[in-house]
Design an enzyme around this catalytic site. Structure first.
Site, PDB file in Angstrom:
ATOM      1  N   ASP A   9      77.016   2.624 -13.936  1.00 13.11           N
ATOM      2  CA  ASP A   9      77.443   3.866 -14.990  1.00 13.11           C
ATOM      3  C   ASP A   9      78.292   5.284 -14.786  1.00 13.11           C
ATOM      4  O   ASP A   9      77.101   5.546 -13.509  1.00 13.11           O
ATOM      5  CB  ASP A   9      76.552   4.359 -15.515  1.00 13.11           C
ATOM      6  CG  ASP A   9      76.867   4.981 -17.230  1.00 13.11           C
ATOM      7  OD1 ASP A   9      77.895   4.996 -18.395  1.00 13.11           O
ATOM      8  OD2 ASP A   9      75.875   5.701 -17.297  1.00 13.11           O
TER       9      ASP A   9
ATOM     10  N   GLU B 252      82.130   1.528 -12.928  1.00 14.11           N
ATOM     11  CA  GLU B 252      82.622   2.246 -14.186  1.00 14.11           C
ATOM     12  C   GLU B 252      83.223   3.657 -13.287  1.00 14.11           C
ATOM     13  O   GLU B 252      82.927   4.519 -13.224  1.00 14.11           O
ATOM     14  CB  GLU B 252      82.077   2.503 -15.193  1.00 14.11           C
ATOM     15  CG  GLU B 252      82.405   3.216 -16.634  1.00 14.11           C
ATOM     16  CD  GLU B 252      81.921   4.537 -17.438  1.00 14.11           C
ATOM     17  OE1 GLU B 252      81.717   3.334 -18.269  1.00 14.11           O
ATOM     18  OE2 GLU B 252      80.453   4.078 -17.196  1.00 14.11           O
TER      19      GLU B 252
END
Length: 709
Positions: free
Chosen positions: A348, A384
């Protein structure tokens, strides 16, 4: 109770399998560390850790074994303006805890400063009261019968990722036993495994399962942090997804889930949040890291260390430049690989992990260490590739061995099928593997993780049913969530009985899913899109732990037809290596003629010109893939051959007649988004009519070819 010096490694609580448990905690700036052992009735026994080796405080406690709950008191300077926030009245949880006894109890205190003070500088005032609302660590027994577990090891260019949530996937499934719904065991249960295998995916990517914290402001609204991007324990599977009440059973149950998925040939990828923790900014709670060694674990502002750098929008950023924080992350990753048998990670806001002082550095210490690690470097690594800081959008810039969520793919495909002009050039790159992003740095097409929707944003059914977000249930007056979704409601906002609008929406869902599965790269399906899952227009359902987010498995005819379409299209994808290339196209000629490994065609059958690519009205094109131009070999080293394929897209609102190349006697439909079942052939050189908003995949066939697909 006998206390021995113990060892400084490994960190955390390590049961020796016989006589007791070793406890080890890193704190560079602490002056005193006290282990707190808590029994089933809440009684405490405090054990000073007197040994200190290389800033690790440690002791071996005899008679302590699996199931023991514990925490720490850590003393040191209270000097927030210098970045030091020690308060020995705070009970703290172990950063290396392998399991937790429960969740945060806000009412029992979680702040190291005096939150009751009216002073604007209240974070500078130490909390004079005992604070013990943190979730406690639990000593675990790591033993487990893996039964010759063999991870599938699916090559990335053959991987189909299914992004999902442990609870959302299982909570409403009628065939999952009630006691297993919302749990790890539910994900590994036969009905869920059967759905995944019949669908045809090869990996599940689970939204965060590390122990996380429900934000107090959400609890005050009657909501909770459903997605879980609020980590407090990087080694522990979250207790919320445990079946039953047995302490630490979630560790064993997580392993059972992995074992069941592996038996079905499905890999397990974890969405991990190493960019920040649940402790927030200088006004946030103190659960662990802040009270153990604040400047070690967090990026503090150099000239004002009272405050935190925030590249994540959550209040803090982990200090990945510090060797101990790097060790924490690497130890966590290795633990999940070696002990829990997971097959990869999606990081993330990964750009935060690459930051030096301000800029994003591609070869930061974090990536350098992973590159040379013999364990971590061999699993699937997916970034990401952005964060919220300046220069944080880094799509295409991560190092070799790293795949990336390709946000440009998502935006281009949404724009094309919505009918936006001027995207033909980008469309060509995205369909063919995004060579503009990944070709010149040693990476391959499969490093592009293609997606149209994900957990964050509209579901696919909502993308084609809403022009605007409808986040009222989040109780933020619809101010939260993305406003620029590139969505199109197909003529009516939200639910409708209009048969034409419903038919168009179904075709648009098929268009997005078929494009996703037939593009070069690694496809990622957002869980539930294959069954038309809706969130009622909510594009930020992070706090909706209810029917808004949980999958509805009661399928009507439309949703059942969509599921069958996705299953068939995935079967086509698996059967055709031309759709799973591991190398970029070269534009080279095949068979010594005028056929190239890839060719771009206009509706009239001619190849697209530069002007066509730049023309904002270009909304229809074809992509020809030469079956003899795959440029791959099989496991025996033999060249891979496939049929010639032709992918034709009409993104406009008018029908288009497309001239099919006279390279074969006929072209057979394999995928057709305008029909429930693909059928029929078109002779080579003849015209095929494509209705508005339609995609068709053809296979070249000749009289001596079999027609099995």
């Amino acid at each position: 109770m006998r206390i021995r010096p113990g060892n400084a490694y490994p960190l955390g609580a390590t049961w020796d399998g016989r006589t007791g448990t070793n406890f080890a905690l890193y704190s560079e700036h602490a002056s005193r560390v006290e282990l707190v052992l808590i029994d089933a009735d809440g009684g405490e026994q405090r054990v000073p850790l007197r040994e200190r080796t290389a800033f690790v405080w440690h002791a071996f406690v005899e008679g302590v074994g699996p199931g023991q709950r514990y925490g720490y008191h850590v003393d040191g300077p209270w000097a927030p303006e210098e970045g030091l926030r020690f308060n020995p009245r705070n009970l703290l949880t172990d950063p290396y805890a392998k399991a937790f006894s429960g969740v945060t109890r806000w009412e029992d205190g979680t702040f190291s400063y005096d939150i009751a003070s009216d002073s604007p500088d209240r974070d500078l005032i130490a909390n004079p009261h005992e604070s013990f609302g943190v979730p406690l660590g639990v000593v675990v027994d790591p033993g487990f019968d893996w039964q010759d577990d063999r991870p599938p090891h699916v090559p990335l260019h053959k991987t189909i990722v299914y992004e999902t949530h442990v609870k959302g996937l299982t909570m409403r499934h009628p065939e999952v036993p009630p006691e297993l719904r919302g749990t790890y065991l539910g994900v590994g249960s036969p009905p869920i495994v059967r759905h995944l295998t019949e669908l045809g995916v090869t990996a599940v990517e689970l939204l965060p399962v590390h122990q996380f914290v429900d934000d107090k402001f959400l609890l005050d609204r009657g909501l909770r942090n459903y997605w879980g991007y609020n980590t407090i324990g990087f080694f522990a599977p979250d207790v919320r997804y445990r079946s039953g009440e047995r302490v630490a059973a979630e560790v064993q149950q997580f392993k059972e889930m992995v074992r069941a998925l592996h038996r079905a040939g499905i890999e397990v990828i974890l969405d991990v949040v190493y960019n920040h923790t649940a402790e927030g900014n200088h006004l946030g709670p103190t659960f662990s890291f802040r009270g153990i060694d604040n400047p070690t674990y967090y990026r503090l502002v150099p000239d004002a260390p009272r405050y935190y750098y925030d590249y994540t929008g959550t209040g803090n950023s982990l200090n990945v430049r510090h060797p101990q924080t790097l060790q924490l992350i690497m130890d966590s990753l290795r633990y999940w690989i070696l002990e829990m048998h997971v097959d990869g990670f999606r990081f993330d806001l990964a750009a935060t992990l690459a930051r030096g002082l301000y800029e994003v550095e591609q070869l930061s210490s974090f990536f350098t260490i992973i590159h040379q690690d013999p364990v971590i470097s061999q699993v699937k690594l997916i970034a990401e590739p952005w964060d919220l800081g300046e220069g944080g959008y880094q799509v295409g810039n991560f190092p070799v061995r790293w795949a990336e969520w390709n946000g440009k793919y998502r935006d281009t495909m949404r724009s094309f099928w919505r009918g936006d002009g001027g995207v033909a050039g980008d469309l060509g790159y995205r369909l063919s593997g995004s060579s503009d992003l990944y070709q010149n740095d040693g990476r391959r097409p499969y490093m592009s993780v293609n997606f149209v929707t994900a957990h964050d944003g509209f579901t696919l059914a909502d993308l084609v049913a809403y022009d605007h977000k409808h986040n009222e249930a989040n109780r933020e007056d619809n101010r939260d969530g993305e406003d620029h979704n590139r969505s199109w409601n197909c003529g009516a906002e939200g639910p409708t009985d209009d048969p034409e609008v419903r038919a168009l929406r179904l075709r648009q869902q098929r268009n997005s899913l078929a494009t996703l599965l037939l593009s070069q790269g690694t496809p990622m399906i957002a869980g539930g899109d294959e069954i038309g899952r809706t969130q009622g227009g909510n594009n930020n359902a992070y706090c909706q732990d209810n029917e808004i987010s949980w999958y509805d498995w009661e399928l009507d005819d439309e949703r059942r037809a969509l599921l069958r379409f996705v299953q068939r299209t995935l079967a086509v994808y698996r059967d055709h290596p031309a759709l799973q290339r591991s190398k970029f196209f070269k534009g080279r000629k095949i068979r010594g003629g005028d056929v190239h490994d890839i060719m771009w065609l206009r509706p009239d059958g001619e190849q697209l010109s530069d002007d066509d690519w730049q023309d904002p009205t270009t909304q229809s094109l074809g992509m020809f893939l030469a079956g003899h131009g795959v440029d791959d070999v099989d496991d025996e080293g033999e060249p891979i051959r496939d049929d010639d394929l032709l992918l034709v897209l009409n993104g406009g609102l008018s029908p288009v007649e497309f001239v099919l190349p006279p390279l074969h006697a006929a072209w057979e439909r394999l995928v057709d988004t305008a029909a429930d079942e693909p059928h029929g052939q078109v002779a080579g050189g003849d015209r095929a009519e494509l209705p508005p908003k339609t995609l068709v995949l053809f296979r070249g066939v000749d009289p001596d070819m079999t027609h099995d697909t």
